[in-house]
Design an enzyme around this catalytic site. Sequence first.
Site, PDB file in Angstrom:
ATOM      1  N   ARG A  90     -25.471 -32.556 -14.234  1.00  0.00           N
ATOM      2  CA  ARG A  90     -26.265 -33.440 -13.433  1.00  0.00           C
ATOM      3  C   ARG A  90     -26.786 -34.465 -14.779  1.00  0.00           C
ATOM      4  O   ARG A  90     -26.999 -35.836 -14.379  1.00  0.00           O
ATOM      5  CB  ARG A  90     -27.550 -33.097 -12.596  1.00  0.00           C
ATOM      6  CG  ARG A  90     -28.239 -34.004 -12.143  1.00  0.00           C
ATOM      7  CD  ARG A  90     -29.417 -33.318 -11.018  1.00  0.00           C
ATOM      8  NE  ARG A  90     -28.797 -32.785  -9.943  1.00  0.00           N
ATOM      9  CZ  ARG A  90     -28.680 -31.318  -9.911  1.00  0.00           C
ATOM     10  NH1 ARG A  90     -29.389 -30.712 -10.921  1.00  0.00           N
ATOM     11  NH2 ARG A  90     -28.116 -30.701  -8.734  1.00  0.00           N
ATOM     12  N   TYR A  91     -27.193 -34.043 -15.692  1.00  0.00           N
ATOM     13  CA  TYR A  91     -27.624 -34.805 -16.762  1.00  0.00           C
ATOM     14  C   TYR A  91     -26.917 -34.652 -18.086  1.00  0.00           C
ATOM     15  O   TYR A  91     -26.168 -33.746 -18.277  1.00  0.00           O
ATOM     16  CB  TYR A  91     -28.968 -34.462 -17.428  1.00  0.00           C
ATOM     17  CG  TYR A  91     -30.284 -34.317 -16.072  1.00  0.00           C
ATOM     18  CD1 TYR A  91     -30.654 -35.683 -15.793  1.00  0.00           C
ATOM     19  CD2 TYR A  91     -30.359 -33.148 -15.532  1.00  0.00           C
ATOM     20  CE1 TYR A  91     -31.793 -35.478 -14.938  1.00  0.00           C
ATOM     21  CE2 TYR A  91     -31.224 -33.311 -14.458  1.00  0.00           C
ATOM     22  CZ  TYR A  91     -31.934 -34.377 -14.041  1.00  0.00           C
ATOM     23  OH  TYR A  91     -32.879 -34.327 -13.197  1.00  0.00           O
ATOM     24  N   ARG A  94     -27.261 -31.690 -20.771  1.00  0.00           N
ATOM     25  CA  ARG A  94     -27.466 -30.550 -20.220  1.00  0.00           C
ATOM     26  C   ARG A  94     -26.740 -29.900 -18.954  1.00  0.00           C
ATOM     27  O   ARG A  94     -26.500 -30.924 -18.100  1.00  0.00           O
ATOM     28  CB  ARG A  94     -29.056 -30.095 -20.142  1.00  0.00           C
ATOM     29  CG  ARG A  94     -29.695 -30.877 -19.235  1.00  0.00           C
ATOM     30  CD  ARG A  94     -31.315 -31.149 -19.660  1.00  0.00           C
ATOM     31  NE  ARG A  94     -32.130 -31.657 -18.715  1.00  0.00           N
ATOM     32  CZ  ARG A  94     -32.244 -33.070 -18.955  1.00  0.00           C
ATOM     33  NH1 ARG A  94     -31.695 -33.519 -19.983  1.00  0.00           N
ATOM     34  NH2 ARG A  94     -33.003 -33.746 -17.979  1.00  0.00           N
ATOM     35  N   CYS A 103     -31.217 -12.596  -6.023  1.00  0.00           N
ATOM     36  CA  CYS A 103     -32.477 -12.283  -6.416  1.00  0.00           C
ATOM     37  C   CYS A 103     -33.210 -11.129  -6.240  1.00  0.00           C
ATOM     38  O   CYS A 103     -32.825 -10.308  -5.129  1.00  0.00           O
ATOM     39  CB  CYS A 103     -33.383 -13.632  -5.633  1.00  0.00           C
ATOM     40  SG  CYS A 103     -32.704 -15.316  -5.800  1.00  0.00           S
ATOM     41  N   CYS A 107     -37.586 -16.130  -1.574  1.00  0.00           N
ATOM     42  CA  CYS A 107     -38.751 -17.000  -1.313  1.00  0.00           C
ATOM     43  C   CYS A 107     -38.264 -17.827   0.076  1.00  0.00           C
ATOM     44  O   CYS A 107     -37.169 -18.244   0.248  1.00  0.00           O
ATOM     45  CB  CYS A 107     -38.912 -17.740  -2.532  1.00  0.00           C
ATOM     46  SG  CYS A 107     -39.029 -17.142  -4.072  1.00  0.00           S
ATOM     47  N   CYS A 110     -37.205 -21.568  -0.468  1.00  0.00           N
ATOM     48  CA  CYS A 110     -36.166 -21.595  -1.345  1.00  0.00           C
ATOM     49  C   CYS A 110     -35.163 -23.045  -1.221  1.00  0.00           C
ATOM     50  O   CYS A 110     -34.644 -23.001  -0.191  1.00  0.00           O
ATOM     51  CB  CYS A 110     -35.237 -20.352  -1.779  1.00  0.00           C
ATOM     52  SG  CYS A 110     -33.903 -20.570  -2.951  1.00  0.00           S
ATOM     53  N   ARG A 112     -32.375 -23.249  -2.284  1.00  0.00           N
ATOM     54  CA  ARG A 112     -30.828 -22.871  -2.417  1.00  0.00           C
ATOM     55  C   ARG A 112     -30.749 -21.500  -1.431  1.00  0.00           C
ATOM     56  O   ARG A 112     -29.889 -20.882  -1.532  1.00  0.00           O
ATOM     57  CB  ARG A 112     -30.487 -22.274  -3.690  1.00  0.00           C
ATOM     58  CG  ARG A 112     -30.308 -23.367  -4.739  1.00  0.00           C
ATOM     59  CD  ARG A 112     -29.423 -23.047  -6.168  1.00  0.00           C
ATOM     60  NE  ARG A 112     -29.162 -24.107  -6.941  1.00  0.00           N
ATOM     61  CZ  ARG A 112     -29.739 -24.230  -8.385  1.00  0.00           C
ATOM     62  NH1 ARG A 112     -30.789 -23.160  -8.515  1.00  0.00           N
ATOM     63  NH2 ARG A 112     -29.716 -25.203  -8.956  1.00  0.00           N
ATOM     64  N   ASP A 273     -38.728 -29.222  -2.258  1.00  0.00           N
ATOM     65  CA  ASP A 273     -37.486 -29.749  -1.783  1.00  0.00           C
ATOM     66  C   ASP A 273     -37.111 -29.512  -0.223  1.00  0.00           C
ATOM     67  O   ASP A 273     -37.724 -28.866   0.207  1.00  0.00           O
ATOM     68  CB  ASP A 273     -36.108 -29.322  -2.599  1.00  0.00           C
ATOM     69  CG  ASP A 273     -36.534 -29.527  -4.175  1.00  0.00           C
ATOM     70  OD1 ASP A 273     -36.595 -30.592  -4.553  1.00  0.00           O
ATOM     71  OD2 ASP A 273     -36.180 -28.529  -4.807  1.00  0.00           O
ATOM     72  N   ASP A 310     -37.198 -33.685  -7.273  1.00  0.00           N
ATOM     73  CA  ASP A 310     -35.928 -33.958  -7.580  1.00  0.00           C
ATOM     74  C   ASP A 310     -35.416 -34.813  -6.309  1.00  0.00           C
ATOM     75  O   ASP A 310     -35.271 -34.468  -5.199  1.00  0.00           O
ATOM     76  CB  ASP A 310     -35.245 -32.404  -7.337  1.00  0.00           C
ATOM     77  CG  ASP A 310     -35.165 -31.611  -8.593  1.00  0.00           C
ATOM     78  OD1 ASP A 310     -34.389 -32.123  -9.441  1.00  0.00           O
ATOM     79  OD2 ASP A 310     -35.937 -30.750  -8.794  1.00  0.00           O
ATOM     80  N   LYS A 317     -34.634 -36.193 -11.712  1.00  0.00           N
ATOM     81  CA  LYS A 317     -36.219 -35.973 -11.311  1.00  0.00           C
ATOM     82  C   LYS A 317     -37.039 -37.206 -11.544  1.00  0.00           C
ATOM     83  O   LYS A 317     -36.515 -38.095 -12.155  1.00  0.00           O
ATOM     84  CB  LYS A 317     -36.786 -34.769 -12.267  1.00  0.00           C
ATOM     85  CG  LYS A 317     -36.205 -33.560 -11.968  1.00  0.00           C
ATOM     86  CD  LYS A 317     -37.242 -32.342 -12.776  1.00  0.00           C
ATOM     87  CE  LYS A 317     -36.678 -31.120 -12.435  1.00  0.00           C
ATOM     88  NZ  LYS A 317     -35.130 -30.724 -12.705  1.00  0.00           N
TER      89      LYS A 317
END
Length: 346
Positions: A90-91, A94, A103, A107, A110, A112, A273, A310, A317
């Site tokens: 995305r950047y 990185r 996981c 959560c 989440c 995702r 998000d 985001d 961001k």
Amino acid sequence: MTVPTLRSVAALKAAGLVSDALAPKLAAVEAAYAIALPEPLARAINRSNRNDAISRQFVPSPEELDIRAGESGDPIGDARHSPVPGLVHRYPDRVLIKATSTCPVYCRFCFRREMVGPEKGEALTKADLEAIFAYVSAHPEIFEVILTGGDPLMLSAARAREITQRLEAFVHVKVIRWHTRMPVTRPDRITPAYGEALASRKTAVFLAVHANHASEFTADAIAACRLLAGKGIALVSQSVLLRGVNDTVEDLSDLMRAFLSVGIKPYYLHQLDAAPGTSHFRVPVEEGQRLVRALRDTLSGLAVPHYVLDIPGGVSKASLALSDVEQRGDTWAVRGRDGGIYPLMD
């Protein structure tokens, strides 16, 4: 050591975390989204308070079936920035590697949540990883590689060490960063051997610990964080601003001090998000801004995180924090922690 994990509504009900009346209402939630709650974490829940900060994060709710306009299964646009399966670029400087889709705990907020769970596959294959390493090798602008998932610390220590060794061999990769909840959700997995697997003598290693409430820092969690720090791994935090979990100045202050007291530098406080069925966790931006401004007025600068969003679609961001600087005509002024406005000499 095998730690029992509650993986169904029936198991949560048997543990006293879901009432008889509520259990039938959660069948559709269980069908849609993965459930996992390690028993040590379950024991930390305050059963006298159904809105306990840990319970609210990890025990399913019928509210998860309330899907609102604008919510998306890929709210931050991973897919559009994925030139190789399992990698997000995305950047420019990185990349992010989604090392596994599983996981230790799932959560309920989440971002995702539609991409993670046991049924999504355990981890990237060897062929997947080779394609990712080839991509990193071919892009010398990549300065930092971020390992995420799922939770990348679900990998064995041997697999984590292999990834560390492959990444530290690229001369242009100067930072390896792991994003995980493991120190607070399964601290038993943070062993000296695992710390060695993550550490590097060639490349800077950072580990972002995700926690949202000070009560997540049990004695075992604190020991796990200190073990990692002792291996030369720099620890930073990430949290999500959540209704009913950390949406007060007191709770956020306690959380940031909990991070700092075990050597974790507060880093990101994320605006929630827009993942499906998460609106009951959402705190309005204006309220978040007031909370973060109050943190700046009451905590050391070391303890204040960046309040960020985001932008949907994977743009970037954006900082959501209110500025202490304002323009007044042709001059500038600054706000002090006493609320006063003072001229800025330039």
